[in-house]
Enzyme design. Structure first.
Site, PDB file in Angstrom:
ATOM      1  N   ASP A   1       0.954  -1.069   0.048  1.00  0.00           N
ATOM      2  CA  ASP A   1      -0.158   0.043   0.115  1.00  0.00           C
ATOM      3  C   ASP A   1       0.897   1.091  -0.075  1.00  0.00           C
ATOM      4  O   ASP A   1       1.978   1.081   0.277  1.00  0.00           O
ATOM      5  CB  ASP A   1      -0.980  -0.183   1.265  1.00  0.00           C
TER       6      ASP A   1
ATOM      7  N   ARG B   1      -0.793  -0.630  -8.803  1.00  0.00           N
ATOM      8  CA  ARG B   1      -2.265  -0.361  -8.207  1.00  0.00           C
ATOM      9  C   ARG B   1      -2.420   1.136  -8.313  1.00  0.00           C
ATOM     10  O   ARG B   1      -1.804   1.974  -7.429  1.00  0.00           O
ATOM     11  CB  ARG B   1      -2.742  -0.959  -6.968  1.00  0.00           C
TER      12      ARG B   1
HETATM   13  P1  FDA Z   1     -13.937   8.900  -5.854  1.00  0.00           P
HETATM   14  O1  FDA Z   1     -13.471   9.327  -4.374  1.00  0.00           O
HETATM   15  O2  FDA Z   1     -14.075  10.182  -6.752  1.00  0.00           O
HETATM   16  O3  FDA Z   1     -15.285   8.109  -5.558  1.00  0.00           O
HETATM   17  C1  FDA Z   1     -16.013   7.787  -6.746  1.00  0.00           C
HETATM   18  C2  FDA Z   1     -17.357   7.032  -6.470  1.00  0.00           C
HETATM   19  O4  FDA Z   1     -17.055   5.893  -5.648  1.00  0.00           O
HETATM   20  C3  FDA Z   1     -18.083   7.849  -5.152  1.00  0.00           C
HETATM   21  O5  FDA Z   1     -19.228   9.058  -5.778  1.00  0.00           O
HETATM   22  C4  FDA Z   1     -18.934   6.873  -4.643  1.00  0.00           C
HETATM   23  O6  FDA Z   1     -20.152   6.489  -5.293  1.00  0.00           O
HETATM   24  C5  FDA Z   1     -17.881   6.006  -4.471  1.00  0.00           C
HETATM   25  N1  FDA Z   1     -17.000   6.006  -3.149  1.00  0.00           N
HETATM   26  C6  FDA Z   1     -15.713   6.065  -3.009  1.00  0.00           C
HETATM   27  N2  FDA Z   1     -15.325   6.131  -1.957  1.00  0.00           N
HETATM   28  C7  FDA Z   1     -16.357   5.907  -1.148  1.00  0.00           C
HETATM   29  C8  FDA Z   1     -16.383   5.454   0.375  1.00  0.00           C
HETATM   30  N3  FDA Z   1     -15.699   5.902   1.202  1.00  0.00           N
HETATM   31  N4  FDA Z   1     -17.661   5.231   0.846  1.00  0.00           N
HETATM   32  C9  FDA Z   1     -18.916   5.103  -0.133  1.00  0.00           C
HETATM   33  N5  FDA Z   1     -18.622   5.299  -1.602  1.00  0.00           N
HETATM   34  C10 FDA Z   1     -17.672   5.392  -2.057  1.00  0.00           C
HETATM   35  N6  FDA Z   1      -5.360   5.053  -1.265  1.00  0.00           N
HETATM   36  C11 FDA Z   1      -4.171   5.283  -0.679  1.00  0.00           C
HETATM   37  O7  FDA Z   1      -3.533   6.394  -0.514  1.00  0.00           O
HETATM   38  N7  FDA Z   1      -2.984   4.278  -0.634  1.00  0.00           N
HETATM   39  C12 FDA Z   1      -3.594   2.969  -0.829  1.00  0.00           C
HETATM   40  O8  FDA Z   1      -2.636   2.046  -0.984  1.00  0.00           O
HETATM   41  C13 FDA Z   1      -5.062   2.732  -1.423  1.00  0.00           C
HETATM   42  N8  FDA Z   1      -5.131   1.454  -1.739  1.00  0.00           N
HETATM   43  C14 FDA Z   1      -6.414   1.127  -2.260  1.00  0.00           C
HETATM   44  C15 FDA Z   1      -6.731   0.055  -2.794  1.00  0.00           C
HETATM   45  C16 FDA Z   1      -8.053  -0.245  -3.389  1.00  0.00           C
HETATM   46  C17 FDA Z   1      -8.221  -1.556  -3.887  1.00  0.00           C
HETATM   47  C18 FDA Z   1      -9.005   1.018  -3.547  1.00  0.00           C
HETATM   48  C19 FDA Z   1     -10.077   0.554  -4.275  1.00  0.00           C
HETATM   49  C20 FDA Z   1      -8.638   2.122  -2.946  1.00  0.00           C
HETATM   50  C21 FDA Z   1      -7.363   2.288  -2.242  1.00  0.00           C
HETATM   51  N9  FDA Z   1      -7.236   3.488  -1.774  1.00  0.00           N
HETATM   52  C22 FDA Z   1      -5.893   3.724  -1.418  1.00  0.00           C
HETATM   53  C23 FDA Z   1      -8.077   4.500  -1.619  1.00  0.00           C
HETATM   54  C24 FDA Z   1      -7.901   5.644  -2.841  1.00  0.00           C
HETATM   55  O9  FDA Z   1      -6.876   6.262  -2.535  1.00  0.00           O
HETATM   56  C25 FDA Z   1      -9.262   6.470  -2.869  1.00  0.00           C
HETATM   57  O10 FDA Z   1      -9.140   7.281  -1.568  1.00  0.00           O
HETATM   58  C26 FDA Z   1     -10.754   5.718  -2.923  1.00  0.00           C
HETATM   59  O11 FDA Z   1     -10.708   4.718  -3.631  1.00  0.00           O
HETATM   60  C27 FDA Z   1     -11.502   6.702  -3.295  1.00  0.00           C
HETATM   61  O12 FDA Z   1     -11.445   7.140  -4.578  1.00  0.00           O
HETATM   62  P2  FDA Z   1     -12.223   6.560  -6.009  1.00  0.00           P
HETATM   63  O13 FDA Z   1     -11.210   6.514  -6.898  1.00  0.00           O
HETATM   64  O14 FDA Z   1     -13.031   5.507  -5.719  1.00  0.00           O
HETATM   65  O15 FDA Z   1     -13.145   8.123  -6.595  1.00  0.00           O
END
Ligand code: FDA
Length: 306
Positions: free
Chosen positions: A134, A184
């Site tokens: 991570d 990732r």
């Molecule tokens: P965005 O935040 O724009 O969300 C898009 C849509 O997804 C939202 O409109 C909502 O519908 C849904 N959504 C997103 N987050 C949600 C929540 N918490 N609850 C409910 N719905 C939600 N970060 C990091 O800094 N280091 C890391 O190592 C990782 N590892 C990691 C692994 C995996 C498999 C994932 C999916 C994510 C991470 N992250 C992470 C977290 C990542 O940085 C980020 O904060 C979240 O994925 C939210 O960003 P989105 O890309 O989903 O877009």
């Protein structure tokens, strides 16, 4: 704005005590976490696998403060990997935070984290699976990428998360787009200063697409970790443009978030991996999930009020 406030407030010991000792918090935490014990993680991983989803398990913990605790986290991972193999879940990979295995220790943190992470990678190799590191806040990125290089010397399959919110990340994507690499790509979950990070959601999204282009046109294995429908659609289009088949990339989402979309992508033939956390040290992970989405805070407050 609310997200940054929650992330800053989450460092307060008083808030930590308030959140972790209210019994009703559990109900909300359960939405994002498999449970506190190894059997909980195994049961949920088996269920997700049976539903055609891939899984990466995270033993919750970060900012470990002494070498004995760091070694205990590494031991928890090796126990987890042995148990997964024993349960016939050898395809389940693990995700690890280097701060949980010692990176933040004031003396020799880098060396201790490397040794512990090496032990986890050796257990993963025995179990026939892989490890992804991570990415934590920006102050740790150089040290994490250095540890990744050392780990990959023995285990070239070790992956890493890169955060599009950081201005440096396009360069890191270029460095890691070579054969065998597993990246990732995430937007980033930490409150970062504008000196190192993009300040608006639009800039972070555009950077995500630029990073995706680099990874998709490279020779590694892109792991598209986002719940954002636009990022997922663009990833699909870029994969087609670069003649990547369904096995040449994967989508990743967090346990409990957009579960319909997880199933939809998997039933359409895509590889979809669910990031599944378990353990007692869920506070930091939980607060980042609240910070990402104000609706989660309302849900949490409603549960407390109810
Ligand atoms: P965005 O935040 O724009 O969300 C898009 C849509 O997804 C939202 O409109 C909502 O519908 C849904 N959504 C997103 N987050 C949600 C929540 N918490 N609850 C409910 N719905 C939600 N970060 C990091 O800094 N280091 C890391 O190592 C990782 N590892 C990691 C692994 C995996 C498999 C994932 C999916 C994510 C991470 N992250 C992470 C977290 C990542 O940085 C980020 O904060 C979240 O994925 C939210 O960003 P989105 O890309 O989903 O877009």
């Amino acid at each position: 704005m609310l997200g940054s406030l929650i992330l800053s407030a989450s460092r307060s010991p008083r808030l930590r005590d308030a959140v972790t000792t209210v019994p009703l918090t559990r109900r909300v935490v359960d939405r994002f976490v498999a449970g506190e014990g190894l059997p909980d993680a195994i049961a949920v991983a088996a269920d997700l696998t049976a539903r055609g989803l891939l899984v990466t398990v995270d033993h919750l913990g970060e900012d470990t403060r002494d070498a004995a605790s760091a070694a205990a986290v590494a031991a928890a991972y090796t126990g987890l990997l042995d148990r997964l193999a024993g349960e016939g879940l050898a395809g389940v990979e693990v995700s690890i935070k280097l701060s949980a295995v010692g990176q933040a220790l004031p003396r020799d943190g880098g060396r201790i984290a490397l040794e512990n992470a090496r032990a986890v990678c050796a257990a993963a190799a025995r179990a026939g699976t892989t490890v992804t590191v991570d990415m934590e806040d920006h102050t740790t990125v150089d040290a994490t990428l250095e540890t990744l290089r050392d780990l990959r010397a023995d285990h070239p399959w070790v992956g890493v998360a890169l955060q599009s919110m950081l201005r440096r990340t396009e360069g890191d994507c270029r460095d890691l787009a070579g054969p065998g690499s597993r990246v990732r790509l995430v937007k980033g979950a930490y409150a970062e200063p504008v000196s190192v990070a993009f300040g608006t959601a639009g800039e972070v999204d555009r950077a995500y697409v630029r990073c995706l282009r680099i990874l998709m046109s490279g020779q590694g294995y892109p792991m598209v970790a986002s719940h954002d429908p636009r990022m997922i659609e663009i990833a699909g289009a870029l994969a087609a443009e670069h003649h990547r088949g369904p096995d040449d990339l994967e989508y990743q989402m967090l346990y409990g978030i957009r579960t319909d979309e997880q199933s939809r992508l998997a039933s359409g033939g895509s590889r979809v991996r669910i990031y599944l956390p378990y353990g007692t040290d869920w506070y930091g992970y939980f607060m980042r999930r609240l910070a990402e989405r104000p609706a989660n805070v309302a849900f949490f407050l409603r549960a407390l009020a109810g």
